[in-house]
Scaffold this active site. Structure first.
Site, mmCIF file in Angstrom:
data_model
loop_
_atom_site.group_PDB
_atom_site.id
_atom_site.type_symbol
_atom_site.label_atom_id
_atom_site.label_comp_id
_atom_site.label_asym_id
_atom_site.label_seq_id
_atom_site.Cartn_x
_atom_site.Cartn_y
_atom_site.Cartn_z
ATOM 1 N N ASP A 65 1.921 -26.969 -1.861
ATOM 2 C CA ASP A 65 2.258 -28.331 -2.241
ATOM 3 C C ASP A 65 2.460 -29.159 -0.974
ATOM 4 O O ASP A 65 2.540 -28.630 0.131
ATOM 5 C CB ASP A 65 3.502 -28.387 -3.137
ATOM 6 C CG ASP A 65 4.614 -27.490 -2.631
ATOM 7 O OD1 ASP A 65 5.225 -26.788 -3.441
ATOM 8 O OD2 ASP A 65 4.866 -27.484 -1.406
ATOM 9 N N ASP A 67 4.794 -32.186 0.745
ATOM 10 C CA ASP A 67 6.050 -32.940 0.680
ATOM 11 C C ASP A 67 5.979 -34.122 1.638
ATOM 12 O O ASP A 67 5.489 -34.001 2.774
ATOM 13 C CB ASP A 67 7.231 -32.048 1.053
ATOM 14 C CG ASP A 67 7.478 -30.951 0.016
ATOM 15 O OD1 ASP A 67 7.062 -31.141 -1.133
ATOM 16 O OD2 ASP A 67 8.074 -29.924 0.372
ATOM 17 N N ASP A 144 15.964 -26.851 8.261
ATOM 18 C CA ASP A 144 16.506 -25.510 8.459
ATOM 19 C C ASP A 144 15.809 -24.734 9.567
ATOM 20 O O ASP A 144 16.442 -24.289 10.525
ATOM 21 C CB ASP A 144 16.503 -24.724 7.143
ATOM 22 C CG ASP A 144 15.184 -24.815 6.387
ATOM 23 O OD1 ASP A 144 14.187 -25.296 6.967
ATOM 24 O OD2 ASP A 144 15.145 -24.405 5.214
#
Length: 442
Positions: A65, A67, A144
Site C-alpha cells: 500500500d 501512505d 519508529d
C-alpha cells in the site's frame, strides 16, 4: 517516565536525494496515490509518500500500500476528496478510497503537549492519544524505524532521508529512531513490527533495538485485543510466517500473544512446534503462489494442541464424554484466546468447523463419507488432517491417505473403496440415546 520526545536541539536533518540519485519512478507508484499527492500539491499543501512504500520501492519491492503524509489537517484533506472518510481516535487519519484501494493520508505528527485532549501517555509510557500535529522534521523524529523515515516529495521527486535509512538498507539493519526502550514503551507493537520487517526485508534487528524486546514483551498485554488481531494477521500472512514464528520464539513474543500455547513451546523438537512450523511453511507457499489463505486455518492450527490438552483434562478430571469434553474445550480455548487477541466470529466459526471435522473424518461408513465431501469446510479440514498426519503418522496417516484416494476417485471407485473399508473395519458403535420417561399428566 521518559516521554520519548526528541529535543529540538537534536532535530533530524535530512539528506536530500535528487531524482537522479534514486531509482523511484512514478511508473511504480499507484495511480490512486499519485492522484492524492497531486491534488494536495495543487491545493497548496505539502505532499509526500512516506514509510514502507518508499523503503520497498528503493529495495525494488512492490509496496502493498501507499501512505501519504501532508501538512493539511484531516478536515482539510476531507474537503478536497469526496471519496474520503476520517478514522481513528488515537491518531486521526484520512482514508481516500478508490474502489478497493485505500490511500491513507496522515497529517505531520508533532511532539506531545500538556493538553491531554491532543496527546496522552500511560504510566508505562504508551501513547494513548496522539492528535498532535507538527512539521516534517517533528514527523520524522516520531517515526519508529530509520528505514521508515524517508519521504518522497511529489513537488520535485526528491527523497528526504532523515535517519540514514539508505545506510540501514545498505547495512541490512533494522534500527529504531531514538532510545529503543522508550520507543517500544510508546507503542509495544513496534516489537512485532521489528520482527516483521526483519523477516520481510531479510535484515537483522540491530543489537540495541533487539536487546530490550525480551524484557518488554509483556507490554503487549496492554494493547487492545482488536488491534493485536490485525497485527498478527500482518505477521502470519506476510509470506514469511515461518521465519517470523522463529523470531517470535527467539524474542519471547509468543507468550503475550498466545499465553495458552506458551507452555507447549518449551521443547524445540516437540510435535507442537513441528506442527506449527509445517502450517507456517505451507501458508508461506500458498501466499507466495498467490493462493487463498484464511486466518481461521492459522488460528485453528495454533490452538489445536491447547484444545486437545483441555479436552483430555475435561475427560480425566471432569468425567465428561469425548463429545461433550471436545465441545466444552473449544469454548474454553476460544474464550481464553480472544481475551488476548480478538478473533472475529466469522473466523472462530470456521475454526470450530475445522476442529469438529477432525473428529468426523474418521467416521466414513454409509453416506457419511459423501456428506463430509459436500461440507463447505471439508477442504480446509482435509488440509488440516494432512498436516497432522505428516507430524504424527500412524492411523492419522492412513486416514489422510484414505481421504486423498476417496475424494479423487470416480463414483464406481468410491463404491469399491467403501466396500473395502467395510470388509476391513467395523463401523463405530452408535451411541445409545437415553430417553427420559414422560411425566404422567396431572
Amino acid at each position: 517516565m521518559n516521554s520519548g520526545v526528541v529535543a529540538e536541539k537534536t532535530r533530524l536533518e535530512p539528506r536530500i536525494l535528487s531524482r537522479s540519485e534514486h531509482g523511484i519512478s512514478r511508473n511504480d507508484i499507484s495511480d490512486s496515490a499519485l492522484k492524492v499527492l497531486y491534488r494536495l500539491h495543487n491545493a497548496g499543501f505539502k505532499a509526500y509518500l512516506v514509510g514502507g512504500c518508499v523503503r520497498d520501492l528503493l529495495l525494488g519491492l512492490k509496496p502493498k500500500d501507499f501512505d501519504v503524509v501532508t501538512d493539511a489537517e484531516p478536515e482539510q484533506v476531507k474537503a478536497l476528496f469526496r471519496n474520503c472518510r476520517l478514522i481513528g481516535r488515537r491518531f486521526r487519519l484520512a482514508h481516500v478510497m478508490f474502489g478497493r484501494e485505500i490511500i491513507e493520508v496522515a497529517t505531520f505528527r508533532g511532539h506531545h503537549q500538556s493538553d491531554e485532549d491532543l496527546g496522552k501517555q500511560s504510566d508505562h509510557g504508551q501513547i494513548l492519544r496522539d492528535n498532535v500535529f507538527g512539521d516534517i522534521f517533528e514527523d520524522a523524529e516520531r517515526r519508529d524505524f530509520t528505514v521508515n523515515a524517508m519521504y518522497y516529495n511529489i513537488a520535485d521527486f526528491s527523497i528526504s532521508d532523515f535517519a540514514n535509512g539508505i545506510g540501514a538498507i545498505e547495512q541490512r539493519k533494522i534500527s529504531l529512531i531514538g532510545d529503543p526502550e522508550t520507543r517500544y514503551r510508546e507503542d509495544p507493537v513496534r516489537m512485532l513490527r521489528a520482527v516483521r520487517f526483519a523477516a520481510k526485508l531479510n535484515m537483522q534487528i540491530e543489537d540495541s533495538a533487539a536487546l530490550p524486546i525480551k524484557t518488554l514483551a509483556p507490554l503487549l498485554t496492554n494493547i487492545p485485543p482488536a488491534r493485536l488481531f490485525e497485527e498478527v494477521l500482518k505477521l502470519f500472512l506476510s509470506g514469511n510466517a515461518l521465519q517470523i514464528f522463529h523470531l517470535l520464539q527467539q524474542y519471547h513474543l509468543m507468550e503475550p500473544l498466545f499465553p495458552i500455547l506458551a507452555p507447549l513451546l518449551n521443547d524445540a523438537n516437540s510435535r507442537e512446534i513441528s506442527f506449527i512450523e509445517k502450517v507456517m511453511a505451507n501458508t508461506d507457499e500458498r501466499i507466495n503462489n498467490e493462493q487463498r489463505v484464511t486466518p481461521a486455518f492459522i488460528y485453528a492450527a495454533l490452538l489445536w494442541y491447547p484444545l486437545e490438552d483441555r479436552c483430555q483434562n475435561l475427560i480425566v478430571d471432569g468425567g465428561f464424554s469425548q463429545f461433550d469434553a471436545f465441545n466444552l474445550a473449544m469454548g474454553d480455548v476460544l474464550d481464553r484466546q480472544t481475551k488476548r487477541i480478538m478473533i472475529p466470529k466469522r473466523f472462530t466459526t470456521v475454526m470450530r468447523e475445522i476442529w469438529q471435522l477432525q473428529n468426523r473424518l474418521p467416521r466414513r461408513f454409509g453416506r457419511r463419507a459423501f456428506q463430509l465431501l459436500e461440507h463447505p469446510r471439508f477442504r480446509a479440514a482435509y488440509d488440516f488432517l494432512l498436516v497432522r498426519a505428516e507430524i504424527e503418522g500412524g492411523q492419522l496417516a492412513e486416514l489422510a491417505e484414505w481421504w486423498t484416494e476417496f475424494q479423487h476417485a470416480n463414483p464406481e471407485q468410491r463404491k469399491k473403496i467403501l466396500d473395502k473399508l467395510r470388509d476391513t473395519e467395523k463401523p463405530p458403535a452408535r451411541r445409545k440415546r437415553k430417553f427420559k420417561p414422560k411425566k404422567a399428566a396431572k
